[in-house]
Design a protein around this motif. Sequence first.
Motif, mmCIF file in Angstrom:
data_model
loop_
_atom_site.group_PDB
_atom_site.id
_atom_site.type_symbol
_atom_site.label_atom_id
_atom_site.label_comp_id
_atom_site.label_asym_id
_atom_site.label_seq_id
_atom_site.Cartn_x
_atom_site.Cartn_y
_atom_site.Cartn_z
ATOM 1 N N ALA A 2 113.154 86.046 99.950
ATOM 2 C CA ALA A 2 112.816 85.932 98.538
ATOM 3 C C ALA A 2 114.011 86.449 97.750
ATOM 4 O O ALA A 2 114.937 87.031 98.318
ATOM 5 C CB ALA A 2 111.584 86.753 98.228
ATOM 6 N N THR A 3 113.992 86.239 96.449
ATOM 7 C CA THR A 3 115.045 86.794 95.607
ATOM 8 C C THR A 3 114.488 87.977 94.841
ATOM 9 O O THR A 3 113.271 88.188 94.810
ATOM 10 C CB THR A 3 115.581 85.753 94.600
ATOM 11 O OG1 THR A 3 114.543 85.443 93.681
ATOM 12 C CG2 THR A 3 116.062 84.496 95.306
ATOM 13 N N THR A 4 115.364 88.719 94.199
ATOM 14 C CA THR A 4 114.913 89.878 93.429
ATOM 15 C C THR A 4 114.035 89.454 92.249
ATOM 16 O O THR A 4 113.298 90.270 91.717
ATOM 17 C CB THR A 4 116.124 90.680 92.912
ATOM 18 O OG1 THR A 4 116.989 89.801 92.201
ATOM 19 C CG2 THR A 4 116.859 91.340 94.058
ATOM 20 N N ASN A 5 114.097 88.193 91.854
ATOM 21 C CA ASN A 5 113.238 87.695 90.773
ATOM 22 C C ASN A 5 111.781 87.597 91.229
ATOM 23 O O ASN A 5 110.876 87.540 90.405
ATOM 24 C CB ASN A 5 113.713 86.332 90.284
ATOM 25 C CG ASN A 5 115.111 86.399 89.714
ATOM 26 O OD1 ASN A 5 115.520 87.438 89.192
ATOM 27 N ND2 ASN A 5 115.853 85.312 89.833
ATOM 28 N N ASP A 6 111.547 87.549 92.550
ATOM 29 C CA ASP A 6 110.195 87.421 93.091
ATOM 30 C C ASP A 6 109.525 88.767 93.362
ATOM 31 O O ASP A 6 108.412 88.808 93.849
ATOM 32 C CB ASP A 6 110.230 86.617 94.402
ATOM 33 C CG ASP A 6 110.831 85.229 94.216
ATOM 34 O OD1 ASP A 6 110.622 84.647 93.142
ATOM 35 O OD2 ASP A 6 111.505 84.762 95.148
ATOM 36 N N LEU A 7 110.229 89.867 93.087
ATOM 37 C CA LEU A 7 109.674 91.194 93.387
ATOM 38 C C LEU A 7 108.409 91.460 92.580
ATOM 39 O O LEU A 7 108.313 91.083 91.417
ATOM 40 C CB LEU A 7 110.700 92.294 93.097
ATOM 41 C CG LEU A 7 111.914 92.361 93.998
ATOM 42 C CD1 LEU A 7 112.803 93.522 93.587
ATOM 43 C CD2 LEU A 7 111.512 92.514 95.450
ATOM 44 N N LYS A 8 107.462 92.135 93.224
ATOM 45 C CA LYS A 8 106.253 92.584 92.530
ATOM 46 C C LYS A 8 105.750 93.835 93.243
ATOM 47 O O LYS A 8 106.105 94.085 94.405
ATOM 48 C CB LYS A 8 105.192 91.499 92.491
ATOM 49 C CG LYS A 8 104.716 91.035 93.843
ATOM 50 C CD LYS A 8 103.731 89.897 93.703
ATOM 51 C CE LYS A 8 103.332 89.440 95.101
ATOM 52 N NZ LYS A 8 102.723 88.156 95.125
ATOM 53 N N LEU A 11 104.750 94.503 97.257
ATOM 54 C CA LEU A 11 105.474 93.622 98.174
ATOM 55 C C LEU A 11 106.226 94.479 99.191
ATOM 56 O O LEU A 11 106.814 95.497 98.836
ATOM 57 C CB LEU A 11 106.453 92.745 97.393
ATOM 58 C CG LEU A 11 107.232 91.704 98.189
ATOM 59 C CD1 LEU A 11 106.299 90.604 98.675
ATOM 60 C CD2 LEU A 11 108.326 91.093 97.341
ATOM 61 N N HIS A 27 113.481 94.708 85.602
ATOM 62 C CA HIS A 27 114.619 93.811 85.405
ATOM 63 C C HIS A 27 115.417 94.332 84.211
ATOM 64 O O HIS A 27 114.855 94.573 83.153
ATOM 65 C CB HIS A 27 114.151 92.377 85.129
ATOM 66 C CG HIS A 27 113.520 91.733 86.310
ATOM 67 N ND1 HIS A 27 114.251 91.120 87.304
ATOM 68 C CD2 HIS A 27 112.230 91.609 86.685
ATOM 69 C CE1 HIS A 27 113.439 90.653 88.228
ATOM 70 N NE2 HIS A 27 112.200 90.935 87.873
ATOM 71 N N LYS A 59 119.222 87.842 97.476
ATOM 72 C CA LYS A 59 118.168 87.521 98.440
ATOM 73 C C LYS A 59 117.768 88.781 99.205
ATOM 74 O O LYS A 59 118.629 89.545 99.637
ATOM 75 C CB LYS A 59 118.633 86.448 99.409
ATOM 76 C CG LYS A 59 118.846 85.103 98.750
ATOM 77 C CD LYS A 59 118.648 83.991 99.744
ATOM 78 C CE LYS A 59 118.831 82.629 99.142
ATOM 79 N NZ LYS A 59 117.783 82.207 98.274
ATOM 80 N N THR A 62 111.563 89.602 103.047
ATOM 81 C CA THR A 62 110.211 90.138 102.908
ATOM 82 C C THR A 62 109.564 90.242 104.287
ATOM 83 O O THR A 62 109.895 89.485 105.194
ATOM 84 C CB THR A 62 109.334 89.250 102.005
ATOM 85 O OG1 THR A 62 109.291 87.937 102.561
ATOM 86 C CG2 THR A 62 109.883 89.199 100.597
#
Length: 185
Positions: A2-8, A11, A27, A59, A62
Amino acid sequence: MATTNDLKNGLVLNLDGDLWAVVEFQHVKPGKGGAFVRTTLKNVLSGKVVDRTFNAGTKVETATVDKRTMQYLYIDGEDYVFMDLQSYEQISVPSGTVGEGTKFLLPEAEVTVATHEGVPLYVELPTSVILEVTYTEPGLQGDRSTGGTKPATVETGATVNVPLFITTGEKIKVDTRDSRYLGRS
């Protein structure tokens, strides 16, 4: 991947061979330079918390963590045995992985067991449990709810501080995260 934009939050990432859960992320886009992501990560096994910064769009790997509702059955030596409520498959979890939760674990209690590639990572208890007081000193005439507290032993063997008016045999509600008395049940 995943990319850092997909972090939640929640996770689980596989960084440098260790599993880290995202506790918090932010962010950041400064006026000068590229954007980045500031994170707080908690090691799933050791509980260690670290702050880590990633460049935006980096990237990250996960990890697949399988969380299942399971029922606690019994102790087998140093291991705690749990049963999956869907498949009836039994799994042994070392006492170190169960951690402080052992103080409030009753037989047949339903908990969440998280595994990664078949290895148990942690056991999540409900936030509160109802336990019977097996022993506490008797209260004295005039004890009120606003008075002090006294130690009480509950059916699992844990000691909880309770108000002075609680007596042996009563059922109380206890917070499993910090061993705090929440009230009568």
